[in-house]
Enzyme design. Structure first.
Site, mmCIF file in Angstrom:
data_model
loop_
_atom_site.group_PDB
_atom_site.id
_atom_site.type_symbol
_atom_site.label_atom_id
_atom_site.label_comp_id
_atom_site.label_asym_id
_atom_site.label_seq_id
_atom_site.Cartn_x
_atom_site.Cartn_y
_atom_site.Cartn_z
ATOM 1 N N GLN A 95 0.571 -1.299 -0.033
ATOM 2 C CA GLN A 95 -0.081 0.105 -0.141
ATOM 3 C C GLN A 95 0.875 1.300 -0.108
ATOM 4 O O GLN A 95 0.336 2.434 -0.220
ATOM 5 C CB GLN A 95 -0.904 -0.001 1.239
ATOM 6 C CG GLN A 95 -1.950 -1.019 1.127
ATOM 7 C CD GLN A 95 -2.976 -1.112 2.298
ATOM 8 O OE1 GLN A 95 -2.796 -1.601 3.248
ATOM 9 N NE2 GLN A 95 -3.877 -0.523 2.214
ATOM 10 N N HIS A 102 -3.934 -8.257 0.726
ATOM 11 C CA HIS A 102 -3.171 -7.315 0.024
ATOM 12 C C HIS A 102 -1.783 -7.680 -0.546
ATOM 13 O O HIS A 102 -1.547 -7.395 -1.584
ATOM 14 C CB HIS A 102 -2.926 -6.115 0.909
ATOM 15 C CG HIS A 102 -3.689 -5.002 1.051
ATOM 16 N ND1 HIS A 102 -4.263 -4.247 0.021
ATOM 17 C CD2 HIS A 102 -4.772 -4.261 2.118
ATOM 18 C CE1 HIS A 102 -5.151 -3.379 0.596
ATOM 19 N NE2 HIS A 102 -5.512 -3.463 1.932
HETATM 20 O O1 LIG Z 1 -6.276 -0.823 3.971
HETATM 21 C C1 LIG Z 1 -5.869 -1.521 5.046
HETATM 22 O O2 LIG Z 1 -5.645 -2.468 5.282
HETATM 23 C C2 LIG Z 1 -6.351 -0.534 6.339
HETATM 24 C C3 LIG Z 1 -7.770 -0.986 6.857
HETATM 25 C C4 LIG Z 1 -7.911 -1.972 7.601
HETATM 26 C C5 LIG Z 1 -9.175 -2.783 8.013
HETATM 27 C C6 LIG Z 1 -10.196 -1.992 8.260
HETATM 28 C C7 LIG Z 1 -11.498 -2.616 8.547
HETATM 29 C C8 LIG Z 1 -11.620 -4.028 8.527
HETATM 30 C C9 LIG Z 1 -10.569 -4.770 7.925
HETATM 31 C C10 LIG Z 1 -9.251 -4.029 7.872
HETATM 32 C C11 LIG Z 1 -8.205 0.248 7.638
HETATM 33 O O3 LIG Z 1 -7.679 0.540 8.736
HETATM 34 S S1 LIG Z 1 -9.627 1.048 7.099
HETATM 35 C C12 LIG Z 1 -9.703 2.455 8.414
HETATM 36 C C13 LIG Z 1 -10.524 1.821 9.591
HETATM 37 O O4 LIG Z 1 -11.059 0.537 9.588
HETATM 38 C C14 LIG Z 1 -10.500 2.694 10.901
HETATM 39 C C15 LIG Z 1 -9.750 3.658 11.018
HETATM 40 C C16 LIG Z 1 -9.571 4.475 12.239
HETATM 41 C C17 LIG Z 1 -10.188 3.737 13.248
HETATM 42 C C18 LIG Z 1 -10.871 2.439 13.232
HETATM 43 C C19 LIG Z 1 -10.702 2.003 12.096
HETATM 44 ZN ZN LIG Z 2 -6.836 -2.353 2.747
#
Ligand SMILES: O=C(O)C[C@@H](Cc1ccccc1)C(=O)SCC(=O)c1ccccc1
Ligand SMILES: [Zn+2]
Length: 173
Positions: free
Chosen positions: A51, A140
């Site tokens: 990423q 990913h």
């Molecule tokens: O793109 C990524 O891998 C990051 C992604 C991870 C993820 C989130 C939710 C379910 C599965 C995997 C994120 O962190 S998206 C942002 C998010 O979910 C978040 C941001 C701030 C606080 C809490 C959650």
């Molecule tokens: Zn992701």
């Protein structure tokens, strides 16, 4: 340092990442430090090296909530050894598909093996949000995004929304 996060439809996000050779070196640790800093800045709860444009099998994660002590986790050459039949839905997001959230079903628990920040091998079961996040991050490493599990219509709409937001952001600069 905070690095740029690649967003759809960047083709580099579809690459299959390569295993880290030669163990967890200071260079790999520096990469993970940058990944964690970038993740906290986004903010997010996980990040895979691809990423930020580095096609290596490295993941960072921190599931701690607002106001809790940070709990950073580092995964080098992670493998999912087992998953259980039971699946659970979860509303996922992705820093590479900004501001898009949708339900994805994944194994409720999975057994993972990886090298930690110090290069020590860890073998443990993940469940709840840990299971959801590690499966999302492991995807990913295979070039798979959570929107790939959605219908073509939903996926195309998501990509279109991200494209439009990028154009708007450039116009506003
Ligand atoms: O793109 C990524 O891998 C990051 C992604 C991870 C993820 C989130 C939710 C379910 C599965 C995997 C994120 O962190 S998206 C942002 C998010 O979910 C978040 C941001 C701030 C606080 C809490 C959650
Ligand atoms: Zn992701």
């Amino acid at each position: 340092a905070i690095r740029e996060i690649l967003t759809v439809p960047d083709p580099r996000l579809k690459q299959v990442s390569k295993p880290v050779e030669g163990g967890v070196t200071d260079d790999i640790r520096a990469l993970m430090d940058d990944m964690l800093e970038t993740m906290y800045d986004a903010p997010g709860i996980g990040l895979a090296a691809i990423q930020i444009g580095v096609p290596l099998r490295v993941i960072v994660m921190d599931l701690a909530r607002e106001g809790e002590e940070p709990a950073p986790r580092y995964f080098v050459n992670p493998e999912i050894l087992e998953t259980i039949e039971e699946k659970k839905p979860y509303e996922e997001g992705c820093l590479s598909v900004p501001d898009i959230f949708d339900q994805v079903e994944r194994s409720a628990r999975c057994r993972i093996r990886y090298l930690d920040y110090d290069g020590k091998q860890v073998d443990e079961w993940a469940e709840d949000l840990y299971a959801v996040c590690i499966q999302h991050e492991m995807d990913h490493l295979e070039g798979t995004l959570f929107i790939d599990y959605l219908s073509r219509l939903k996926r195309d709409r998501a990509i279109d929304k991200v494209k439009k937001a990028k154009i708007r952001a450039i116009r506003e600069d």
